[in-house]
Scaffold this motif. Structure first.
Motif: not given
Length: 298
Positions: A230-239, A272-279
């Motif tokens: 189970l991998l918490p992840c996200a794809c952010l805009f970076d420019g 939930a804690h991992a999502f906090e880090l990502l957000i």
């Protein structure tokens, strides 16, 4: 909705996708930015929700000009999410991989190597559609996901068709979705779930940004039951036309001997804690516009 309005809604989305995918990228982004600025003054209750969620992510209330700036940035980011999603059909595999920087790829490599399937858990952060498309492009593997049915049905069918074309196998949210996800993981497939909202109201209680709410049971239940990573992840805009995929270390989902429910509660809280880090990496890219805590509905 009436049949006439249904057709207008579907035509609006299809038209937006057509225009965004045909315009040069710079003009498509500019058009989205103009639309976002026009939308900000008529947000109504959505503005209140944006400010509540942004205050949680930032750890302090937002007032005055700072509140206006954050709302505008969040709406602008959400508009860019749609542009990026609409343009995915035009992006080649090589282009998408080249445009995306990656943090934590070693976690993805290790998860894929187990052969037990991989669960990618994402908040509504950055562009979740780009996250899935990047994974498909870089790993040459299809992804199974779950989508909330939307009205009218023709719009949902169009969304599903668009995502299927990208390499996503889409299951409708409902009682049969879990069976489909388990079957995919049993074959060693990858499952991607956007899961920072408890849409069905059947989730488990967690502390999320210091306040009690519920998150969906699905990701944790799948990981505990199957042994998939189970991998918490996200794809952010970076420019402009640049993205950054952030993949955190896997959440431990081993059985504790205390019972399935207790294990699922523990894993969901860790998620939930991992999502906090990502957000907190890019709070203005958190595109959560609906009530998500009990206090939001009071």
């Amino acid at each position: 909705m009436s049949p006439g309005r249904d057709r207008l809604v579907v035509a609006g989305y299809r038209g937006g996708a057509f225009v965004a995918s045909r315009l040069p990228a710079r003009l498509a982004r500019r058009a989205a930015a103009v639309g976002a600025r026009l939308a900000v003054p008529v947000l109504g209750d959505r503005r209140r929700m944006i400010l509540r969620h942004q205050a949680r992510a930032r750890g302090a209330p937002l007032v005055g000009p700072e509140a206006d700036r954050v709302v505008a940035a969040t709406v602008g980011s959400y508009a860019q999410h749609w542009v990026a999603s609409f343009r995915l059909g035009q992006a080649s595999t090589a282009m998408l991989v080249d445009q995306t920087a990656v943090e934590g790829v070693e976690h993805l490599d290790a998860a894929d190597a187990t052969g037990r399937g991989t669960i990618l858990a994402l908040p509504h952060l950055g562009s979740w559609d780009v996250a899935a498309a990047w994974y498909i492009a870089s790993r040459h593997r299809r992804v199974t996901t779950v989508a909330e049915p939307v009205e009218p049905p023709a719009l949902f069918e169009w969304f599903v068709a668009e995502r299927t074309h990208l390499g996503l196998d889409v299951l409708a949210l409902g009682p049969d979705a879990g069976t489909g996800l388990l079957a995919a993981l049993a074959e060693g497939a990858t499952v991607a779930l956007v899961c920072d909202r408890d849409l069905e109201g059947t989730g488990v209680a967690v502390d999320f940004f210091g306040e009690r709410t519920t998150l969906p049971i699905g990701p944790a239940a799948l990981a505990v039951r199957t042994g998939a990573q189970l991998l918490p992840c996200a794809c952010l805009f970076d420019g402009p036309d640049r993205f950054r995929s952030v993949i955190l270390a896997p959440i431990a989902a081993d059985r504790s001997g205390l019972g399935f429910r207790r294990d699922v509660e523990r894993v969901t809280q860790d998620l939930a804690h991992a999502f906090e880090l990502l957000i907190r990496r890019a709070p203005e890219q958190w595109h959560l516009l609906q009530p998500n805590w009990p206090s939001d509905r009071s």
